[in-house]
Design a protein around this motif. Structure first.
Motif, short mmCIF file in Angstrom:
data_model
loop_
_atom_site.label_atom_id
_atom_site.label_comp_id
_atom_site.label_asym_id
_atom_site.label_seq_id
_atom_site.Cartn_x
_atom_site.Cartn_y
_atom_site.Cartn_z
N ALA A 20 0.83 -1.21 0.00
CA ALA A 20 0.00 0.00 0.00
C ALA A 20 0.86 1.26 0.00
CB ALA A 20 -0.94 0.00 1.20
N GLY A 71 2.62 1.49 -3.47
CA GLY A 71 1.63 1.85 -4.48
C GLY A 71 1.14 3.27 -4.35
N GLY A 72 0.89 3.70 -3.11
CA GLY A 72 0.47 5.08 -2.90
C GLY A 72 1.54 6.08 -3.29
N GLY A 117 0.31 10.21 -1.34
CA GLY A 117 -0.21 8.87 -1.57
C GLY A 117 0.31 7.86 -0.57
N ALA A 160 -2.41 5.94 1.70
CA ALA A 160 -2.68 4.59 1.22
C ALA A 160 -3.06 3.63 2.33
CB ALA A 160 -1.45 4.06 0.47
N VAL A 171 -6.64 1.65 2.74
CA VAL A 171 -6.76 0.19 2.69
C VAL A 171 -7.40 -0.34 3.97
CG1 VAL A 171 -5.45 -1.95 2.58
CG2 VAL A 171 -4.86 -0.07 1.06
#
Length: 377
Positions: free
Chosen positions: A328, A331-332, A340, A344, A348
């Motif tokens: 997370a 990805g963020g 992000g 993130a 989640v």
């Protein structure tokens, strides 16, 4: 009279030549694949739309974070005074505390500026001498050449640096605008957030209200628990770092501790990055031995955070596997940078808690009966 025998059943239709060549596993995978593609397109479109309004989204997110911090204090004060006055007192007290901490940091930096410059110069000289000695054996003129190259590089890119500084000033204005909007949202969320959410629920169809209410309660409970938990983890990390740096005699211990506090909101990677800055300061001012001790501090803080604080503090909010947290965060960060990476993990966590709450509500017989009655009415 004997009954006639039943006519023979018709043989099943033979599959076409095209279908007979496609295995069932591949047909099932294809059915899932196009649905996943459609969901991905919808998610990408949603993120592209949100990207056009990312400043508003960030402001609302920060407003919710401030609401989770201000609402308990405002609720306590509202027992003894009108709620608008309680919200105002809480807000003014929070702003005063933040400004006091910033003023204290500025005063510490101003007091230690002259001595810090001398320590940095002496530390850089020590590092140069160590690099000239075995086993590195770098030539003495390499550092002079490096300084001249840096000076030429800065001179050749002066216009670029000026434009970056001007863009940085405009970005600072955007940051202040987002903070002002977040504060504005937090005031109204703290004062009458329940009424606003109830109005939103009333706009939904009656059949959808129970599930939406269940999801919203789970989401807010998880978001509040995560915010309070990560705040406690960050405060604990900052306290440990401040005590350790003060004991080691590293300058700017309080600003570095506050940097650790802010970086702890990015799980897994924030704390090591902040302590890396402390390591550089320790290396330049106190030498390699102190820097190695700060590196050991990075390992110790990471173990305490990962194996003690997060399992104990965050368990009452939601427990995510470290692999999920890492994915997370990365990805963020890839999708929206630092913002992000910060958003993130709570996103989640909220989605997972909503999924669990809705699944529990669907498996509850009493709840299903209530939903049937709501549909009939």
């Amino acid at each position: 009279m004997p009954t006639p025998p039943d006519p023979p059943a018709a043989p099943p239709a033979a599959p076409s030549s095209g279908e007979s060549r496609v295995p069932d596993l591949l047909r099932t995978a294809a059915a899932y694949a196009w649905r996943i593609i459609v969901v991905g397109i919808v998610v990408q479109a949603a993120f592209s739309v949100l990207g056009q309004f990312h400043r508003i989204a960030v402001a609302v997110f920060l407003g919710l974070v401030l609401t989770t911090l201000l609402r308990p204090a405002a609720g306590l004060l509202a027992r003894h005074m009108p709620r608008p006055l309680a919200v105002a007192v809480t807000l003014i007290g929070g702003i005063t505390a933040v400004l006091a901490v910033l003023a204290l940091i500025g005063e510490i930096v101003a007091d230690q500026r002259s001595s810090l410059e001398k320590e940095f110069v002496a530390g850089i000289d020590r590092i140069e001498r160590r690099l000239e000695d075995p086993p590195f054996r770098l030539p003495a003129d390499s550092f002079d050449d490096l300084q001249s190259r840096i000076g030429k590089l800065l001179a050749s890119h002066r216009s670029t640096l000026i434009s970056e500084a001007l863009s940085g000033a405009s970005r600072l204005l955007e940051v202040l605008t987002v903070l002002a909007l977040a504060l504005f949202c937090a005031v109204f969320f703290t004062h009458s957030g329940h009424q606003q959410w109830q109005w939103l629920c009333d706009q939904l169809p009656p059949a959808a209200r129970p599930r939406f209410t269940t999801a919203s309660h789970a989401a807010w409970r998880t978001f509040t628990g995560y915010t309070h938990g990560i705040l406690l983890v960050a405060a604990t990390n900052a306290t440990l770092v401040g005590i350790a740096l003060t004991a080691l005699g590293v300058p700017l211990a309080l600003p570095l501790a506050l940097l650790e506090f802010a970086a702890a909101f990015i799980p897994l990677i924030g704390s090591p990055l902040a302590l890396a800055v402390a390591t550089v300061v320790a290396l330049a001012t106190k030498g390699p031995l102190t820097a190695l001790l700060v590196v050991a501090l990075i390992v110790i803080i990471g173990q305490i955070e990962g194996h003690l604080l997060h399992p104990i503090v965050m368990s009452w909010a939601v427990r995510l596997h470290p692999v999920v947290v890492a994915l997370a965060v990365v990805g963020g960060a890839v999708a929206a940078g630092i913002i992000g990476a910060v958003v993130a993990v709570p996103l989640v966590a909220v989605l997972w808690s909503v999924h669990q709450a809705l699944r529990k509500a669907d498996n509850d017989p009493s709840n299903s009966g209530n939903q049937t009655n709501d549909r009939s009415t």
